[in-house]
Design a protein around this motif. Structure first.
Motif, mmCIF file in Angstrom:
data_model
loop_
_atom_site.group_PDB
_atom_site.id
_atom_site.type_symbol
_atom_site.label_atom_id
_atom_site.label_comp_id
_atom_site.label_asym_id
_atom_site.label_seq_id
_atom_site.Cartn_x
_atom_site.Cartn_y
_atom_site.Cartn_z
ATOM 1 N N ARG A 182 0.840 -1.204 0.000
ATOM 2 C CA ARG A 182 0.000 0.000 0.000
ATOM 3 C C ARG A 182 0.876 1.255 0.000
ATOM 4 N N PRO A 183 0.352 2.373 -0.576
ATOM 5 C CA PRO A 183 1.131 3.621 -0.598
ATOM 6 C C PRO A 183 1.563 4.075 0.801
ATOM 7 N N GLU A 184 0.725 3.854 1.831
ATOM 8 C CA GLU A 184 1.078 4.286 3.199
ATOM 9 C C GLU A 184 2.285 3.505 3.714
ATOM 10 N N VAL A 185 2.442 2.276 3.236
ATOM 11 C CA VAL A 185 3.593 1.459 3.629
ATOM 12 C C VAL A 185 4.821 1.931 2.842
ATOM 13 N N ILE A 186 4.604 2.153 1.543
ATOM 14 C CA ILE A 186 5.711 2.608 0.682
ATOM 15 C C ILE A 186 6.285 3.935 1.199
ATOM 16 N N ALA A 187 5.398 4.790 1.725
ATOM 17 C CA ALA A 187 5.840 6.101 2.221
ATOM 18 C C ALA A 187 6.826 5.968 3.392
ATOM 19 N N LEU A 188 6.819 4.835 4.075
ATOM 20 C CA LEU A 188 7.698 4.655 5.241
ATOM 21 C C LEU A 188 9.023 3.967 4.891
ATOM 22 N N ALA A 189 9.195 3.618 3.616
ATOM 23 C CA ALA A 189 10.358 2.802 3.227
ATOM 24 C C ALA A 189 11.557 3.654 2.830
ATOM 25 N N ASP A 190 12.754 3.097 3.056
ATOM 26 C CA ASP A 190 13.966 3.734 2.526
ATOM 27 C C ASP A 190 14.144 3.355 1.062
ATOM 28 N N GLU A 191 13.754 2.118 0.710
ATOM 29 C CA GLU A 191 13.912 1.633 -0.661
ATOM 30 C C GLU A 191 12.666 0.851 -1.064
ATOM 31 N N VAL A 192 12.241 1.043 -2.316
ATOM 32 C CA VAL A 192 11.108 0.276 -2.857
ATOM 33 C C VAL A 192 11.690 -0.589 -3.968
ATOM 34 N N LEU A 193 11.705 -1.916 -3.751
ATOM 35 C CA LEU A 193 12.484 -2.782 -4.641
ATOM 36 C C LEU A 193 11.752 -4.076 -4.979
ATOM 37 N N SER A 194 12.074 -4.625 -6.136
ATOM 38 C CA SER A 194 11.630 -5.986 -6.466
ATOM 39 C C SER A 194 12.362 -6.934 -5.509
ATOM 40 N N THR A 195 11.963 -8.204 -5.504
ATOM 41 C CA THR A 195 12.653 -9.128 -4.589
ATOM 42 C C THR A 195 14.127 -9.277 -4.995
ATOM 43 N N GLY A 196 14.387 -9.262 -6.299
ATOM 44 C CA GLY A 196 15.786 -9.346 -6.761
ATOM 45 C C GLY A 196 16.555 -8.096 -6.329
ATOM 46 N N GLY A 197 15.890 -6.950 -6.411
ATOM 47 C CA GLY A 197 16.499 -5.684 -5.988
ATOM 48 C C GLY A 197 16.868 -5.741 -4.501
ATOM 49 N N MET A 198 15.992 -6.349 -3.700
ATOM 50 C CA MET A 198 16.295 -6.467 -2.254
ATOM 51 C C MET A 198 17.548 -7.313 -2.030
ATOM 52 N N CYS A 199 17.667 -8.396 -2.813
ATOM 53 C CA CYS A 199 18.835 -9.284 -2.654
ATOM 54 C C CYS A 199 20.128 -8.574 -3.058
ATOM 55 N N ARG A 200 20.038 -7.647 -4.009
ATOM 56 C CA ARG A 200 21.243 -6.898 -4.401
ATOM 57 C C ARG A 200 21.536 -5.765 -3.404
ATOM 58 N N PHE A 201 20.477 -5.201 -2.835
ATOM 59 C CA PHE A 201 20.642 -4.086 -1.899
ATOM 60 C C PHE A 201 21.301 -4.532 -0.587
ATOM 61 N N ALA A 202 20.904 -5.728 -0.102
ATOM 62 C CA ALA A 202 21.329 -6.177 1.234
ATOM 63 C C ALA A 202 22.848 -6.168 1.426
ATOM 64 N N PRO A 203 23.636 -6.742 0.495
ATOM 65 C CA PRO A 203 25.092 -6.726 0.732
ATOM 66 C C PRO A 203 25.710 -5.341 0.512
ATOM 67 N N LYS A 204 25.033 -4.492 -0.237
ATOM 68 C CA LYS A 204 25.604 -3.170 -0.581
ATOM 69 C C LYS A 204 25.451 -2.136 0.536
ATOM 70 N N THR A 205 24.298 -2.191 1.231
ATOM 71 C CA THR A 205 24.029 -1.165 2.236
ATOM 72 C C THR A 205 24.948 -1.339 3.448
ATOM 73 N N GLU A 206 25.254 -0.196 4.082
ATOM 74 C CA GLU A 206 26.089 -0.280 5.300
ATOM 75 C C GLU A 206 25.264 -0.739 6.488
ATOM 76 N N ALA A 207 23.939 -0.673 6.351
ATOM 77 C CA ALA A 207 23.071 -1.054 7.473
ATOM 78 C C ALA A 207 23.278 -2.524 7.826
ATOM 79 N N LYS A 208 23.253 -2.790 9.115
ATOM 80 C CA LYS A 208 23.445 -4.179 9.585
ATOM 81 C C LYS A 208 22.085 -4.833 9.853
ATOM 82 N N GLU A 209 21.056 -3.981 9.941
ATOM 83 C CA GLU A 209 19.703 -4.496 10.202
ATOM 84 C C GLU A 209 18.781 -3.997 9.103
ATOM 85 N N ILE A 210 17.995 -4.918 8.547
ATOM 86 C CA ILE A 210 17.099 -4.529 7.447
ATOM 87 C C ILE A 210 15.695 -5.066 7.731
#
Ligand code: 13P
Ligand code: SF4
Length: 302
Positions: free
Chosen positions: A203-231
Motif C-alpha cells: 500500500r502507498p502508506e507502507v511505501i511512504a515509510l520505506a527507505d527503498e522500494v524494490l523488487s525481490t531481486g532488488g532487495m537481494c542486491r541491496f542487502a550486501p551493498k548497504t552499510e546497514a546491519k539491520e534490514i
C-alpha cells in the motif's frame, strides 16, 4: 536436514540430470526448495534464465503465471509446475474479456501489464513489466496515456514516478496488502538503525515509510551493498531465507508474520520429485495466445 530430505534431494538431483532439467525457484519459495534450485530470483531474472537455458525441461518452482512466461519464451521446452494449484490471486483479478471491455472505454491508452497476469491477458496488452522495471517500461513508452493492469498498488507507485496519465485496474496482492504501516512504525522504534525495504505491491502508506522500494531481486542486491546491519523487509517472508543465507553478518526482520503467500508454499521437495518422475503437470500456452503474449514480453525484455 533430515535423512528423509537428504534422500529426496538426491533423487531430485539424479532425476534432474537424467531429464536434462533445470530448476528455477522464486525468492518466495520454501528454503529447502530454494536450496536445490539452479537459479533463485525475481520474476524478471527467472524469465531471463528461462529464455537462455539449454536444458530441455524447466521445473518452475513458483506460481502459474511464472511458468506460463517460461512457456511463452521457450515453446520447445517442457515447463513443469510441480503443483498446478499454485496460482496467483492477483493474476486472477483480471481476464482477457474484462480487459477488452476496459480497452474499449480507453481506446487511446497503451496497456502495460504486470507479469503477474495470465497469458491471455498478456496477449491483450501492449507491453509487460515486472516490479523490477515497471517505472522504466512506462517511461520508455512513446505514449502519454497508460492503462496499468492488474496491480493498482504497483501502478500507483509508477504514477508517483511518472508524469504520464495512468489509469489503474483494481487488482491487488492479498499477501502484500496485509502489511500495515503500523507494522513498520513499530519495528522502526525497536530497530532504530535499520533500513526499511518494501515491495511496490505494498500500500502507498507502507511505501511512504520505506527507505527503498524494490523488487525481490532488488532487495537481494541491496542487502550486501548497504552499510546497514539491520534490514526490515516488507515483502513475502520466503525471501528472508535467501537474505540470511547470502548475508550471514546481517539481521533481517520480516515486517509481518502475515506476509505469507499460500500458493507459493504449495511447491515442496515431494511435489518436485513427483513432477520430474511423471513429467507433469505441464504448463503449455496455446500457440495463438503465446505469439501475442510473447510480443508484449519481448517488448519488455528488449
Ligand atoms: P518479484 O518480481 O519482485 O519477485 O515479485 C513477484 C511477486 O509475485 C511479488 O508478489
Ligand atoms: Fe501473487 Fe501476491 Fe503471491 Fe506474488 S505474493 S504470487 S502477487 S499472491
Amino acid at each position: 536436514m533430515e535423512n528423509r530430505d537428504v534422500k529426496l534431494v538426491e533423487e531430485i538431483l539424479s532425476l534432474k540430470r537424467e531429464r536434462n532439467a533445470v530448476i528455477l525457484a522464486h525468492n518466495y519459495q520454501l528454503g529447502e526448495v530454494q536450496d536445490i534450485a539452479d537459479f533463485v530470483g525475481d520474476s524478471l531474472e527467472l524469465s531471463q534464465d528461462a529464455a537462455k537455458t539449454k536444458a530441455e525441461v524447466i521445473v518452475f518452482c513458483g506460481v502459474q503465471f511464472m511458468a506460463e512466461t517460461a512457456s511463452i519464451l521457450c515453446p520447445d521446452k517442457v515447463v513443469l509446475l510441480p503443483d498446478i494449484h499454485a496460482g496467483c490471486p492477483m493474476a486472477d483479478m483480471i481476464t482477457a474479456e474484462s480487459l477488452r471491455e476496459r480497452k474499449r472505454e480507453l481506446p487511446d491508452a497503451t496497456v502495460v501489464c504486470y507479469v503477474n497476469s495470465s497469458a491471455e491477458v498478456k496477449a491483450e496488452s501492449d507491453v509487460c513489466c515486472t516490479s523490477a522495471n515497471a517505472v522504466k517500461v512506462v517511461e520508455s513508452l512513446d505514449a502519454e496515456e497508460i492503462l496499468f493492469v492488474p496491480d493498482q498498488y504497483l501502478g500507483h507507485y509508477v504514477s508517483t514516478k511518472s508524469d504520464k496519465k495512468i489509469s489503474l485496474w483494481p487488482g491487488f496482492c492479498p499477501t502484500h496488502i496485509r502489511i500495515q504501516p503500523q507494522d513498520i512504525i513499530k519495528l522502526k522504534k525497536e530497530y532504530t538503525q535499520a533500513k526499511v525495504v518494501v515491495h511496490p505491491e505494498c500500500r502507498p502508506e507502507v511505501i511512504a515509510l520505506a527507505d527503498e522500494v524494490l523488487s525481490t531481486g532488488g532487495m537481494c542486491r541491496f542487502a550486501p551493498k548497504t552499510e546497514a546491519k539491520e534490514i526490515i523487509v516488507g515483502t513475502e517472508m520466503g525471501i528472508i531465507h535467501r537474505l540470511r543465507k547470502e548475508n550471514p553478518g546481517k539481521r533481517f526482520i520480516s515486517v509481518s508474520e502475515q506476509a505469507i503467500c499460500p500458493t507459493m508454499k504449495l511447491i515442496t521437495l515431494e511435489s518436485i520429485l513427483c513432477s520430474l518422475e511423471e513429467m507433469a503437470p505441464e504448463v503449455k500456452v496455446p500457440e495463438d495466445i503465446r505469439l501475442r503474449a510473447k510480443a508484449a514480453v519481448d517488448k519488455m525484455l528488449n
